[in-house]
Every structure is written in structure tokens, then in C-alpha cells.
Design a protein around this motif. Structure first.
Motif, PDB file in Angstrom:
ATOM      1  N   LEU A 129      35.192  41.917   0.235  1.00 35.00           N
ATOM      2  CA  LEU A 129      34.672  42.253  -1.093  1.00 35.00           C
ATOM      3  C   LEU A 129      33.172  42.540  -1.060  1.00 35.00           C
ATOM      4  O   LEU A 129      32.699  43.424  -1.766  1.00 35.00           O
ATOM      5  CB  LEU A 129      34.985  41.134  -2.090  1.00 35.00           C
ATOM      6  N   GLN A 130      32.427  41.820  -0.245  1.00 31.77           N
ATOM      7  CA  GLN A 130      30.985  42.042  -0.170  1.00 31.77           C
ATOM      8  C   GLN A 130      30.681  43.421   0.429  1.00 31.77           C
ATOM      9  O   GLN A 130      29.789  44.118  -0.048  1.00 31.77           O
ATOM     10  CB  GLN A 130      30.314  40.940   0.647  1.00 31.77           C
ATOM     11  N   VAL A 131      31.430  43.804   1.458  1.00 30.81           N
ATOM     12  CA  VAL A 131      31.251  45.134   2.048  1.00 30.81           C
ATOM     13  C   VAL A 131      31.573  46.209   1.009  1.00 30.81           C
ATOM     14  O   VAL A 131      30.841  47.179   0.855  1.00 30.81           O
ATOM     15  CB  VAL A 131      32.121  45.294   3.323  1.00 30.81           C
ATOM     16  N   GLN A 132      32.668  46.006   0.265  1.00 30.71           N
ATOM     17  CA  GLN A 132      33.018  46.960  -0.794  1.00 30.71           C
ATOM     18  C   GLN A 132      31.914  47.028  -1.847  1.00 30.71           C
ATOM     19  O   GLN A 132      31.561  48.109  -2.299  1.00 30.71           O
ATOM     20  CB  GLN A 132      34.324  46.545  -1.476  1.00 30.71           C
ATOM     21  N   GLU A 133      31.416  45.881  -2.245  1.00 30.72           N
ATOM     22  CA  GLU A 133      30.366  45.822  -3.271  1.00 30.72           C
ATOM     23  C   GLU A 133      29.119  46.565  -2.799  1.00 30.72           C
ATOM     24  O   GLU A 133      28.452  47.244  -3.587  1.00 30.72           O
ATOM     25  CB  GLU A 133      30.025  44.366  -3.601  1.00 30.72           C
ATOM     26  N   LEU A 143      35.003  37.472  -5.962  1.00 31.49           N
ATOM     27  CA  LEU A 143      33.984  37.326  -4.915  1.00 31.49           C
ATOM     28  C   LEU A 143      33.104  36.112  -5.208  1.00 31.49           C
ATOM     29  O   LEU A 143      32.830  35.310  -4.311  1.00 31.49           O
ATOM     30  CB  LEU A 143      33.130  38.593  -4.804  1.00 31.49           C
ATOM     31  N   GLY A 144      32.690  35.955  -6.442  1.00 34.25           N
ATOM     32  CA  GLY A 144      31.874  34.796  -6.821  1.00 34.25           C
ATOM     33  C   GLY A 144      32.596  33.481  -6.582  1.00 34.25           C
ATOM     34  O   GLY A 144      32.019  32.522  -6.059  1.00 34.25           O
ATOM     35  N   THR A 145      33.872  33.436  -6.932  1.00 33.10           N
ATOM     36  CA  THR A 145      34.669  32.220  -6.719  1.00 33.10           C
ATOM     37  C   THR A 145      34.811  31.934  -5.230  1.00 33.10           C
ATOM     38  O   THR A 145      34.634  30.790  -4.791  1.00 33.10           O
ATOM     39  CB  THR A 145      36.060  32.374  -7.367  1.00 33.10           C
ATOM     40  N   ALA A 146      35.122  32.959  -4.445  1.00 36.80           N
ATOM     41  CA  ALA A 146      35.280  32.780  -3.002  1.00 36.80           C
ATOM     42  C   ALA A 146      33.979  32.277  -2.383  1.00 36.80           C
ATOM     43  O   ALA A 146      33.989  31.388  -1.518  1.00 36.80           O
ATOM     44  CB  ALA A 146      35.717  34.087  -2.350  1.00 36.80           C
ATOM     45  N   ARG A 147      32.857  32.840  -2.803  1.00 35.17           N
ATOM     46  CA  ARG A 147      31.555  32.405  -2.286  1.00 35.17           C
ATOM     47  C   ARG A 147      31.321  30.925  -2.614  1.00 35.17           C
ATOM     48  O   ARG A 147      30.877  30.164  -1.751  1.00 35.17           O
ATOM     49  CB  ARG A 147      30.429  33.267  -2.849  1.00 35.17           C
ATOM     50  N   GLN A 148      31.612  30.513  -3.834  1.00 39.85           N
ATOM     51  CA  GLN A 148      31.400  29.117  -4.236  1.00 39.85           C
ATOM     52  C   GLN A 148      32.279  28.172  -3.415  1.00 39.85           C
ATOM     53  O   GLN A 148      31.837  27.098  -3.010  1.00 39.85           O
ATOM     54  CB  GLN A 148      31.696  28.934  -5.731  1.00 39.85           C
ATOM     55  N   ILE A 149      33.530  28.581  -3.162  1.00 45.57           N
ATOM     56  CA  ILE A 149      34.437  27.745  -2.376  1.00 45.57           C
ATOM     57  C   ILE A 149      33.889  27.565  -0.957  1.00 45.57           C
ATOM     58  O   ILE A 149      33.813  26.444  -0.449  1.00 45.57           O
ATOM     59  CB  ILE A 149      35.857  28.360  -2.357  1.00 45.57           C
ATOM     60  N   LEU A 150      33.493  28.671  -0.326  1.00 47.64           N
ATOM     61  CA  LEU A 150      32.977  28.586   1.044  1.00 47.64           C
ATOM     62  C   LEU A 150      31.645  27.838   1.082  1.00 47.64           C
ATOM     63  O   LEU A 150      31.438  26.975   1.940  1.00 47.64           O
ATOM     64  CB  LEU A 150      32.819  29.980   1.656  1.00 47.64           C
TER      65      LEU A 150
END
Length: 159
Positions: A112-116, A129-136
């Protein structure tokens, strides 16, 4: 199993610490619940001990696993499903995140970050993407015993 003080990850919620184990009444039965203090969001989560496997609760990764997470983040997807509609991609990414697997979450972030960076994401994908970032971020904070900003900086260096 899990004990007080264990560092755990609850899929789609992130990392936390088992604060206590309490007995509660459920359907007339006495049931043990893990009380989790989530790292980000000031949230408290109660998970019945008999449901931990079903919900995917797991211990955080080991420090040695961070290198493998970094490898996932460093790779660049050749073709990140450009031909698939955004809502099908969204569901595919959501399933990866629900798995609770740290490498799948890292894969979602990377893709998602590459796409963004190349073109703007849909609102739903940006939120994912924001949720995934927070989880990691929350998991790596516990693994490295670090502050949120330090781990955000660590993650940002890949993009």
C-alpha cells in the motif's frame, strides 16, 4: 499459554500486554478472561481464555525476527494487483491483516505504501494502511522496548 506480563498481538488491534487474568460470569459459567492493555489507543481488551486461539492472539515476535520483517518491507512488489479493482484488493489486504501474521501485515504496508507513493490510494485503502502501520508499530515497540516515534521513524525509512 498466556500469563500476566506477556506481550501479545491481537489481530486488527495491535500489540499489548496481559495485565491480569480475571474470572467473569458468562452464560451462568465462570470464565477466565485475559485483560489486555493495548499499547496504542489507550484501549483495554478482554479476551476469554477459551477463545484466544480462535481470535488469533499470539505472543509478539522475537527481536531476531525484525530482520525478516525488514526484508519484507525492503522488497518492492513487481505487480501489486493493478488490474484488480480497489475493493477486491482491499478485501485481500484485510484478510492478510486478519491473519495476525506480522509478515503479512508488513507485506500490506509495503504494497500500500508503494501504491500511495506512485498514485493516491482510495480512502479505504489509506485507512487500512494506517491500521496496518499502527499494528506493526505497536508490536515492534514492544519487541525493541522503544518509543512510538522511534519506531515510526524506523518504518518510514523503508519508504
Amino acid at each position: 499459554m498466556f500469563a500476566v506480563g506477556d506481550k501479545v498481538v491481537y489481530p486488527m488491534h495491535g500489540a499489548g500486554v496481559v495485565k491480569t487474568i480475571e474470572k467473569r460470569e458468562r452464560d451462568g459459567q465462570s470464565v477466565d478472561y485475559l485483560i489486555l492493555a493495548m499499547l496504542l489507543g489507550e484501549m483495554k481488551v478482554m479476551v476469554p481464555v477459551d477463545s484466544v486461539e480462535r481470535v488469533g492472539l499470539r505472543h509478539v515476535i522475537e527481536n531476531d525476527d525484525i530482520d525478516a520483517v525488514e526484508k519484507v518491507l525492503e522488497e518492492r512488489p513487481d505487480n501489486y494487483n493493478k488490474a484488480i479493482t480497489w475493493n477486491r484488493r482491499f478485501n485481500m489486504y484485510l484478510e492478510k491483516m486478519k491473519s495476525g501474521n506480522v509478515f503479512e501485515v508488513a507485506d500490506v504496508i509495503r504494497t500500500l505504501q508503494v501504491q500511495e507513493n506512485e498514485k493516491k490510494l482510495s480512502t479505504g485503502e489509506r485507512r487500512l494502511l494506517g491500521t496496518a502501520r499502527q499494528i506493526l508499530i505497536s508490536e515492534v515497540m514492544l519487541v525493541k522496548n522503544a518509543e512510538q516515534q522511534d519506531i515510526e521513524n524506523w518504518l518510514n525509512k523503508f519508504f
